[in-house]
Design an enzyme around this catalytic site. Structure first.
Site, PDB file in Angstrom:
ATOM      1  N   GLU B  29       0.997  -1.227   0.027  1.00  0.00           N
ATOM      2  CA  GLU B  29       0.075   0.007   0.019  1.00  0.00           C
ATOM      3  C   GLU B  29       0.868   1.172   0.226  1.00  0.00           C
ATOM      4  O   GLU B  29       1.765   1.273   0.967  1.00  0.00           O
ATOM      5  CB  GLU B  29      -0.737   0.014   1.108  1.00  0.00           C
ATOM      6  CG  GLU B  29      -1.858  -1.027   1.201  1.00  0.00           C
ATOM      7  CD  GLU B  29      -2.268  -1.584   2.558  1.00  0.00           C
ATOM      8  OE1 GLU B  29      -2.167  -0.891   3.749  1.00  0.00           O
ATOM      9  OE2 GLU B  29      -2.832  -2.858   2.633  1.00  0.00           O
ATOM     10  N   LEU B  58      -6.073  -1.986  -0.815  1.00  0.00           N
ATOM     11  CA  LEU B  58      -5.730  -1.882   0.678  1.00  0.00           C
ATOM     12  C   LEU B  58      -6.448  -3.409   1.122  1.00  0.00           C
ATOM     13  O   LEU B  58      -7.632  -3.438   1.282  1.00  0.00           O
ATOM     14  CB  LEU B  58      -6.484  -0.737   1.064  1.00  0.00           C
ATOM     15  CG  LEU B  58      -5.982  -0.434   2.422  1.00  0.00           C
ATOM     16  CD1 LEU B  58      -6.449   1.040   2.896  1.00  0.00           C
ATOM     17  CD2 LEU B  58      -6.336  -1.272   3.576  1.00  0.00           C
ATOM     18  N   GLU B  60      -4.440  -6.811   2.922  1.00  0.00           N
ATOM     19  CA  GLU B  60      -2.926  -7.272   3.336  1.00  0.00           C
ATOM     20  C   GLU B  60      -2.855  -8.743   2.893  1.00  0.00           C
ATOM     21  O   GLU B  60      -1.885  -9.203   2.509  1.00  0.00           O
ATOM     22  CB  GLU B  60      -2.768  -7.195   4.906  1.00  0.00           C
ATOM     23  CG  GLU B  60      -2.396  -5.835   5.465  1.00  0.00           C
ATOM     24  CD  GLU B  60      -3.663  -4.734   5.588  1.00  0.00           C
ATOM     25  OE1 GLU B  60      -4.699  -5.321   5.377  1.00  0.00           O
ATOM     26  OE2 GLU B  60      -3.410  -3.380   5.684  1.00  0.00           O
ATOM     27  N   GLN B  82       2.250  -2.058   5.741  1.00  0.00           N
ATOM     28  CA  GLN B  82       2.529  -0.792   6.154  1.00  0.00           C
ATOM     29  C   GLN B  82       2.936  -0.546   7.787  1.00  0.00           C
ATOM     30  O   GLN B  82       3.893   0.334   8.124  1.00  0.00           O
ATOM     31  CB  GLN B  82       1.168   0.148   5.793  1.00  0.00           C
ATOM     32  CG  GLN B  82       1.626   1.485   5.673  1.00  0.00           C
ATOM     33  CD  GLN B  82       0.463   2.318   5.064  1.00  0.00           C
ATOM     34  OE1 GLN B  82      -0.567   2.574   5.390  1.00  0.00           O
ATOM     35  NE2 GLN B  82       0.766   2.680   3.580  1.00  0.00           N
ATOM     36  N   PHE B  83       2.215  -1.292   8.399  1.00  0.00           N
ATOM     37  CA  PHE B  83       2.646  -1.314   9.777  1.00  0.00           C
ATOM     38  C   PHE B  83       2.418  -2.684  10.323  1.00  0.00           C
ATOM     39  O   PHE B  83       1.288  -3.521   9.817  1.00  0.00           O
ATOM     40  CB  PHE B  83       1.837  -0.520  10.812  1.00  0.00           C
ATOM     41  CG  PHE B  83       1.932   0.821  10.556  1.00  0.00           C
ATOM     42  CD1 PHE B  83       2.917   1.585  11.257  1.00  0.00           C
ATOM     43  CD2 PHE B  83       1.170   1.798   9.625  1.00  0.00           C
ATOM     44  CE1 PHE B  83       3.303   3.044  11.123  1.00  0.00           C
ATOM     45  CE2 PHE B  83       1.546   2.904   9.381  1.00  0.00           C
ATOM     46  CZ  PHE B  83       2.616   3.670  10.405  1.00  0.00           C
ATOM     47  N   ILE B  87      -0.591  -6.842   9.999  1.00  0.00           N
ATOM     48  CA  ILE B  87      -0.146  -8.030   9.488  1.00  0.00           C
ATOM     49  C   ILE B  87      -1.228  -9.383   9.526  1.00  0.00           C
ATOM     50  O   ILE B  87      -1.269 -10.222   8.960  1.00  0.00           O
ATOM     51  CB  ILE B  87       1.310  -8.498   9.768  1.00  0.00           C
ATOM     52  CG1 ILE B  87       1.997  -9.096   8.619  1.00  0.00           C
ATOM     53  CG2 ILE B  87       1.254  -9.126  11.265  1.00  0.00           C
ATOM     54  CD1 ILE B  87       3.466  -9.093   8.956  1.00  0.00           C
ATOM     55  N   HIS B 129      -0.149   0.335  15.877  1.00  0.00           N
ATOM     56  CA  HIS B 129       1.055   0.860  15.563  1.00  0.00           C
ATOM     57  C   HIS B 129       2.229   0.571  16.283  1.00  0.00           C
ATOM     58  O   HIS B 129       3.382   1.329  16.025  1.00  0.00           O
ATOM     59  CB  HIS B 129       0.987   2.124  15.118  1.00  0.00           C
ATOM     60  CG  HIS B 129       0.122   2.572  13.970  1.00  0.00           C
ATOM     61  ND1 HIS B 129      -1.411   2.617  13.920  1.00  0.00           N
ATOM     62  CD2 HIS B 129       0.167   2.794  12.734  1.00  0.00           C
ATOM     63  CE1 HIS B 129      -1.975   2.663  13.125  1.00  0.00           C
ATOM     64  NE2 HIS B 129      -1.070   3.119  12.319  1.00  0.00           N
TER      65      HIS B 129
END
Lengths: 363, 326
Positions: B29, B58, B60, B82-83, B87, B129
């Site tokens: 992404e 978008l 995962e 992305q973070f 995941i 995050h």
């Protein structure tokens, strides 16, 4: 104008070529060689007889749990037959008839369901992915393969199989979405066999068809009579032609029926009636196609008997080979193979630990 | 040699590997036109085009699942999540397929992919995050789990991860993405996955850590020298799976004392495995109980309290001194 209508594709074509009595619609009947028609029949019949043999072996405790194809031979073989050698076939776990046609061996399938990792092998040169059990998850792999095909400028396709239950999974939708965005040569084949174990198609989705689930992702869909091998083949061939021409993915819903158990651990009497099964038995894909072949003069009792004998012999030999392997002492150390390209100290240590434990047991 | 941040060093690895090998495809992404939310993939879109710096929808599971297919096809996808907190939407693809395709197919197919993800706390971010859940991946057979601790090793390890024939989960400690610079050679440099390094030599005590926690750990080692006259040996694990237990167990046989530092939760965390390996291989030379300085067994708090959650120099020092007194 505060409200207006946005036109979206909103119809799904339904295709059937053979009627219930094996007669073909002359306007739709594909021109196929006798040899090809007979090979479709042969692989369907082999799939059925192999299933029957596996079921007996399972009931005798000689192999473990497996998912019979019975009733879905046309959906399996019709779709797989449209592929060429260099294309990819990405399977779930109810595609044995199609897998055999593509070059997976009966011996490997028997070993696989006999609990041997060795049976997961796919012969070199056969572009099939191994059995994928988590429902719907393999659809994304077909999109990745197709992305690679497109990146390399090839005109192969990746065809993925899954069932009606898989259409409720996120991975199915992500796969259609990614395939739509990247316009990759993926052919999605949904074998709608009406039942996800005990949950009927009507409880899986409120949508009228499963084929329409491609539309929101920009992927066209078609519904076919999944018990009509000619219809499945024609739909698959069209989808493959579109894919090879760079026009992207297609979703095919093959409407069929799981005539047997979900797996050998399942008892369908708990959730469906014999009457329902009987209705679908009347639509048996193999019977229908045999009538068609007889009408065309390609099959008669004698030829069929010869073919049955031939298939029986082939299956018997495969069972003998697999059972020979299974009768020999199993090497537990094989469990340490193929985790990584190379082994690592902790795995070497644990392998030795098991080897020592085994030799202690022997002595 | 240029002085680089970890972000620049990772970018160098990607840029050079993509130049060398057209099988290397970066996807995720915002990794294309935007160059990644942390700019790790900056410039790849301009240099290699949209098919090799691939912006994805978008999703995962879609990113990882598609990358698995690409890898089976013979490409070398580098998928960015992305973070790491997102995941889990792809966890099934990693556990059920990436980790098993080689094994399932008896070596007929393999999955030479890298899954990069910024992880861990310390950047005043929103919920999801800040976690350090490397144990999930280190626990899974068939995966490799790599965590660099600085720009130079990040670059060398990422190059190795891209060239690795098996799936590598590559967690990047985002709190040190730009916290300091190191000399990073322009010429190729690789580090072997599965090998730890001695970051600081000593003979009185072994401190074992990785990722962003290497900084407080090394700072504590310096303070121990200055204030206590103690020489701590510091091991940087770099790879959690396969775990190089030779280096730290050898060190503990020399020092007799060990403190493990990580920001992951304590229970069933990497420290538990490391302590077990020490017990199995160096028990008879131990002079003191092994100590763990870790994140607590709570959801990582919102950022007003994250520094209190994180191990710091004082906590490492206090554990080290306790160990030394024993």
């Amino acid at each position: 104008m505060p409200r207006e209508v946005i036109e979206i594709p909103s119809t799904i074509e339904y295709l059937t070529i053979l009627d219930q009595d094996g007669g073909a619609d002359p306007a739709l009947e594909p021109e196929l060689s006798d040899e090809f028609l007979l090979s479709l029949h042969r692989w369907m019949l082999l799939g059925r007889r192999f299933d029957e043999r596996m079921l007996r072996l399972q009931r005798q405790g000689r192999i473990g749990t497996f998912a019979p194809v019975m009733g879905q031979e046309a959906a399996n073989v019709g779709a797989a037959a449209a592929l060429r050698q260099s294309d990819w076939m990405v399977v779930a776990f109810r595609e044995a008839a199609g897998e055999l046609m593509r070059g997976r061996t009966m011996e490997d399938l028997l070993l696989y369901y006999g609990g041997y990792n060795e049976g997961g092998t796919i012969p070199e040169g056969v572009n099939n992915l191994p059995t994928s059990i988590p429902v719907g998850s393999q659809a994304l792999h077909a999109v990745g393969l197709a992305w690679g095909i497109k990146y390399r400028g090839k005109d192969d396709v990746a065809m993925v199989f899954f069932g009606d239950g898989a259409t409720s999974q996120g991975d199915f939708h992500e796969a259609l979405n990614f395939a739509g965005v990247y316009k990759v040569p993926t052919v999605f084949v949904c074998q709608n066999n009406q039942w996800a174990i005990s949950v009927p198609r009507s409880r899986q989705t409120a949508a009228l068809t499963l084929a329409q689930k491609g539309l929101a992702h920009g992927v066209p869909g078609i519904q076919v009579d999944g018990n009509d091998v000619l219809a499945v083949y024609v739909a698959a061939r069209e989808a493959i032609e579109r894919a090879r021409a760079g026009e992207g993915a297609t979703l095919i819903e093959a409407v069929t029926y799981r005539m047997s158990v979900h797996t050998t651990a399942d008892d369908p009497k708990r959730y469906r009636t014999d009457e329902e099964v009987e209705v679908w038995r009347q639509r048996d894909p193999i019977n229908r196609f045999q009538i068609y072949l007889r009408t065309k003069g390609l099959l008669d009792d004698e030829k069929l008997a010869g073919l049955e004998e031939d298939i029986d012999q082939q299956i018997r030999e495969a069972v003998e080979r697999a059972e020979k392997t299974m009768s020999e002492p199993v090497d537990p150390l094989v469990m340490f193979d193929h985790l990584y390209a190379e082994s690592y100290p902790h795995l070497v240590d644990q392998r030795r630990e098991l080897a020592d434990a085994l030799s202690d047991k022997e002595s | 040699m240029a002085k680089m941040t970890m972000v620049q060093a990772l970018n160098l690895a990607l840029t050079q590997e993509m130049a060398e090998d057209d099988r290397v495809i970066v996807l995720g992404e915002d990794v294309g036109r935007d160059g990644g939310v942390f700019r790790v993939t900056d410039g790849l879109f301009e240099t290699y085009g949209e098919s090799r710096a691939l912006d994805t929808p978008l999703g995962e599971a879609g990113i990882v699942g598609m990358a698995i297919g690409m890898a089976i096809y013979g490409l070398r996808p580098v998928a960015e999540i992305q973070f790491s907190g997102f995941i889990y939407q792809a966890f099934h693809q990693i556990e059920q397929h990436a980790a098993r395709i080689r094994w399932r197919s008896r070596g007929r197919f393999n999955v030479p992919m890298v899954i990069r993800a910024p992880f861990a706390a310390g950047v005043r971010a929103l919920e999801h995050h800040s976690e350090s859940r490397e144990a999930y991946f280190a626990h899974t057979p068939g995966l490799k789990m790599v965590i660099p601790s600085g720009p130079r090793n990040a670059r060398a390890l990422l190059v190795s991860a891209i060239r690795d024939p098996d799936p590598v989960v590559f967690f990047e400690p985002k709190s040190i993405y730009r916290a300091f610079r190191e000399e990073v050679p322009e010429d190729e440099e690789v580090m072997e996955i599965g090998k730890s390094v001695i970051a600081r030599e000593g003979q009185d005590l072994t401190l074992i850590s990785y990722g962003a926690m290497m900084r407080p750990t090394l700072a504590a080692a310096d303070r121990l020298t200055e204030e206590d006259g103690v020489q701590a040996e510091v091991i940087d694990l770099l790879t959690l799976s396969p775990l190089d237990d030779t280096l730290f167990t050898t060190s503990v046989r020399k020092t007799g004392r060990a403190v493990i530092v990580h920001e992951a939760h304590r229970s069933f965390g990497p420290g538990a495995e490391i302590a077990s390996r020490i017990m199995e291989r160096s028990f008879w030379t131990l002079e003191a109980p092994i100590k763990r300085v870790t994140g607590y067994d709570v959801v990582v708090p919102f950022f007003a309290r994250e520094q209190a959650y994180l191990p710091d120099v004082e906590r490492v020092l206090s554990a080290a001194r306790e160990t030394l007194r024993a």
